[in-house]
Structure formats: structure tokens, C-alpha cells
Design a protein around this motif. Structure first.
Motif, PDB file in Angstrom:
ATOM      1  N   ARG A  72       0.873  -1.175   0.000  1.00 21.08           N
ATOM      2  CA  ARG A  72       0.000   0.000   0.000  1.00 21.08           C
ATOM      3  C   ARG A  72       0.905   1.218   0.000  1.00 21.08           C
ATOM      4  O   ARG A  72       1.667   1.430   0.948  1.00 21.08           O
ATOM      5  CB  ARG A  72      -0.914   0.040   1.233  1.00 21.08           C
ATOM      6  N   TYR A  73       0.867   1.933  -1.085  1.00 22.69           N
ATOM      7  CA  TYR A  73       1.646   3.166  -1.230  1.00 22.69           C
ATOM      8  C   TYR A  73       3.141   2.940  -0.978  1.00 22.69           C
ATOM      9  O   TYR A  73       3.809   3.740  -0.339  1.00 22.69           O
ATOM     10  CB  TYR A  73       1.088   4.264  -0.313  1.00 22.69           C
ATOM     11  N   GLY A  74       3.667   1.829  -1.483  1.00 21.07           N
ATOM     12  CA  GLY A  74       5.087   1.562  -1.397  1.00 21.07           C
ATOM     13  C   GLY A  74       5.559   1.000  -0.075  1.00 21.07           C
ATOM     14  O   GLY A  74       6.767   0.894   0.161  1.00 21.07           O
ATOM     15  N   GLY A 108      -0.271  -3.533  -7.193  1.00 14.64           N
ATOM     16  CA  GLY A 108      -1.300  -3.361  -8.211  1.00 14.64           C
ATOM     17  C   GLY A 108      -0.742  -2.971  -9.570  1.00 14.64           C
ATOM     18  O   GLY A 108      -1.338  -3.287 -10.588  1.00 14.64           O
ATOM     19  N   THR A 109       0.399  -2.305  -9.590  1.00 12.35           N
ATOM     20  CA  THR A 109       0.965  -1.829 -10.852  1.00 12.35           C
ATOM     21  C   THR A 109       2.471  -2.046 -10.880  1.00 12.35           C
ATOM     22  O   THR A 109       3.095  -2.311  -9.848  1.00 12.35           O
ATOM     23  CB  THR A 109       0.703  -0.317 -11.039  1.00 12.35           C
ATOM     24  N   GLN A 110       3.049  -1.873 -12.057  1.00  9.94           N
ATOM     25  CA  GLN A 110       4.494  -2.041 -12.201  1.00  9.94           C
ATOM     26  C   GLN A 110       5.265  -0.988 -11.415  1.00  9.94           C
ATOM     27  O   GLN A 110       6.369  -1.245 -10.967  1.00  9.94           O
ATOM     28  CB  GLN A 110       4.891  -1.997 -13.676  1.00  9.94           C
ATOM     29  N   GLY A 111       4.695   0.161 -11.238  1.00 14.22           N
ATOM     30  CA  GLY A 111       5.341   1.201 -10.446  1.00 14.22           C
ATOM     31  C   GLY A 111       4.812   1.243  -9.026  1.00 14.22           C
ATOM     32  O   GLY A 111       4.941   2.240  -8.339  1.00 14.22           O
ATOM     33  N   GLY A 112       4.229   0.140  -8.570  1.00 12.52           N
ATOM     34  CA  GLY A 112       3.537   0.101  -7.292  1.00 12.52           C
ATOM     35  C   GLY A 112       4.392  -0.054  -6.055  1.00 12.52           C
ATOM     36  O   GLY A 112       3.867  -0.059  -4.954  1.00 12.52           O
ATOM     37  N   GLY A 113       5.697  -0.218  -6.207  1.00 14.61           N
ATOM     38  CA  GLY A 113       6.563  -0.218  -5.046  1.00 14.61           C
ATOM     39  C   GLY A 113       7.072  -1.557  -4.566  1.00 14.61           C
ATOM     40  O   GLY A 113       7.276  -1.738  -3.364  1.00 14.61           O
ATOM     41  N   GLN A 114       7.315  -2.510  -5.461  1.00 18.01           N
ATOM     42  CA  GLN A 114       7.822  -3.799  -4.994  1.00 18.01           C
ATOM     43  C   GLN A 114       9.159  -3.635  -4.266  1.00 18.01           C
ATOM     44  O   GLN A 114       9.383  -4.257  -3.234  1.00 18.01           O
ATOM     45  CB  GLN A 114       7.925  -4.801  -6.140  1.00 18.01           C
ATOM     46  N   GLU A 115      10.052  -2.806  -4.790  1.00 19.07           N
ATOM     47  CA  GLU A 115      11.338  -2.605  -4.121  1.00 19.07           C
ATOM     48  C   GLU A 115      11.201  -1.738  -2.875  1.00 19.07           C
ATOM     49  O   GLU A 115      11.777  -2.059  -1.837  1.00 19.07           O
ATOM     50  CB  GLU A 115      12.356  -2.016  -5.083  1.00 19.07           C
ATOM     51  N   THR A 116      10.427  -0.654  -2.943  1.00 19.47           N
ATOM     52  CA  THR A 116      10.306   0.202  -1.754  1.00 19.47           C
ATOM     53  C   THR A 116       9.590  -0.513  -0.616  1.00 19.47           C
ATOM     54  O   THR A 116       9.872  -0.252   0.553  1.00 19.47           O
ATOM     55  CB  THR A 116       9.577   1.536  -2.057  1.00 19.47           C
ATOM     56  N   THR A 117       8.709  -1.423  -0.949  1.00 20.38           N
ATOM     57  CA  THR A 117       8.041  -2.197   0.092  1.00 20.38           C
ATOM     58  C   THR A 117       9.067  -3.035   0.848  1.00 20.38           C
ATOM     59  O   THR A 117       9.048  -3.081   2.078  1.00 20.38           O
ATOM     60  CB  THR A 117       6.937  -3.079  -0.505  1.00 20.38           C
ATOM     61  N   ALA A 118       9.968  -3.680   0.129  1.00 14.42           N
ATOM     62  CA  ALA A 118      11.032  -4.454   0.794  1.00 14.42           C
ATOM     63  C   ALA A 118      11.950  -3.524   1.593  1.00 14.42           C
ATOM     64  O   ALA A 118      12.277  -3.816   2.743  1.00 14.42           O
ATOM     65  CB  ALA A 118      11.825  -5.251  -0.233  1.00 14.42           C
ATOM     66  N   TRP A 119      12.341  -2.404   0.994  1.00  9.55           N
ATOM     67  CA  TRP A 119      13.256  -1.477   1.705  1.00  9.55           C
ATOM     68  C   TRP A 119      12.652  -1.035   3.026  1.00  9.55           C
ATOM     69  O   TRP A 119      13.325  -1.009   4.048  1.00  9.55           O
ATOM     70  CB  TRP A 119      13.532  -0.232   0.887  1.00  9.55           C
TER      71      TRP A 119
END
Length: 193
Positions: A72-74, A108-119
Motif C-alpha cells: 500500500r503506497y510503497g 497493483g501496478t508495475q510502479g507500485g513499489g515492490q522494491e520500496t516495500t522491501a526497503w
């Protein structure tokens, strides 16, 4: 909410179980949304074969972890953050220190924050003294495919859910299975040493 993290978790479980001498257990964290809200969001009923973790204290018995959650929001969803907030006693006693852990996510999207979520989730592990285990580029050529949409990063497996109707692709599921095998091998090595 819509089963995307669950689909990755099941394939991760398959990967873990493929490593001799390592067992995997799937758990859910408690839902924080009311049943009324879940109905309005058209969330499917949860699969009862995956139980809720009875208590965060149960984590102390495990040798390693792969935590999966939507973004949710990165950042990790509130349900997962609430779960980590309940691990205060484990933190106080440093019961999880030295244990390997990693993440897998759904956006939800390709720019949805997969990396920032992990960070942003790494802070949970750091305060517990846990060892963050990313997958890097160990998936090989699968990490470089550009012929289709693919979630997942060097930080962990991932799926792009779109509006909730897109299912995980074969490549996303294969990456999840790889992450399970990779983490199981790390856990096995650390436990044997």
C-alpha cells in the motif's frame, strides 16, 4: 486480499519443501478490516487450510522466515505492520536475532513499489536483529526476461495484481518457488553450522 500473496506463498512452500530436511509452515496474520469492509471490497473468503498464526511468540520456534504481503503506497499493508507491532516482547528479548528472513510482495501496478516495500520492511528485521536474505539475481535468466510483465525484484518474489483480477504468471510463480528453495538452503546451512 485477492489471493495473490497466497499464490506466491504456496509456490514458495513448494520450493522450501523441495530442500531435504527443511519444512515449511504457512500462516496468515490477523485481518484488521471488518467483514463489512471486506464484502464491500469484494474480497474472496480466505482459504481455511492456511490458519492464522496463533501468536507472534510462535515465531521464536522457527529457524527462518519469508514474509509475504501486499503493498500500500510503497509500504507493507497495515495488517502486516500491525502484526510486527505485536512482536514487541520478541524484540525486547531478541528472540529473533540472527534468524534469516526475506520478503515477497504483491502490487497493483508495475510502479507500485515492490522494491520500496522491501526497503521499508527491512526496518522490522533490523530492529529484531534478523538477517535479511534477498534473492539477488540468483534466479538467473528469469530475472532478465522482458517479453512479458513480471513482478519480483532482487529483494524477493513479487506479482503484479492489477485491479485484482490478474493472476500470477508462470514466471512469477517460478521465481517464488526459487525463493523458497534459496531461503531453505540458507536456513539449512545456518542451522547446520
Amino acid at each position: 486480499m485477492y489471493g495473490h500473496v497466497e499464490s506466491l506463498a504456496r509456490r514458495i512452500n513448494k520450493g522450501v519443501e523441495a530442500v531435504d530436511g527443511v519444512d515449511a509452515v504457512l500462516y496468515r496474520v490477523p485481518e484488521t478490516l471488518s467483514e463489512e469492509v471486506l464484502v464491500q471490497m469484494r474480497a474472496p473468503v480466505k482459504d481455511d487450510s492456511i490458519p492464522e498464526l496463533p501468536s507472534p511468540a510462535e515465531l521464536a520456534d522457527a529457524d527462518g522466515f519469508l514474509f509475504g504481503f501486499p503493498t500500500r503506497y510503497g509500504c507493507m499493508v497495515a495488517q502486516m505492520k500491525a502484526f510486527f507491532d505485536y512482536t514487541g516482547q520478541l524484540w525486547r528479548e531478541q528472540k529473533l536475532a540472527g534468524k534469516p528472513a526475506g520478503f515477497f510482495v504483491s502490487t497493483g501496478t508495475q510502479g507500485g513499489g515492490q522494491e520500496t516495500t522491501a526497503w521499508t520492511a527491512i526496518t522490522q528485521l533490523a530492529h529484531h536483529g534478523m538477517l535479511f536474505v534477498p534473492i539477488g539475481y540468483t534466479f538467473g535468466a528469469g530475472m532478465f526476461k522482458m517479453d512479458s510483465i513480471r513482478g519480483g525484484t532482487p529483494y524477493g518474489a513479487g506479482v503484479f495484481a492489477g485491479d485484482g483480477t490478474r493472476e500470477a504468471s508462470d514466471t512469477e510463480l517460478a521465481l517464488a518457488e526459487h525463493q523458497g528453495k534459496y531461503m531453505a538452503a540458507v536456513v539449512k546451512k545456518l542451522v547446520q553450522d
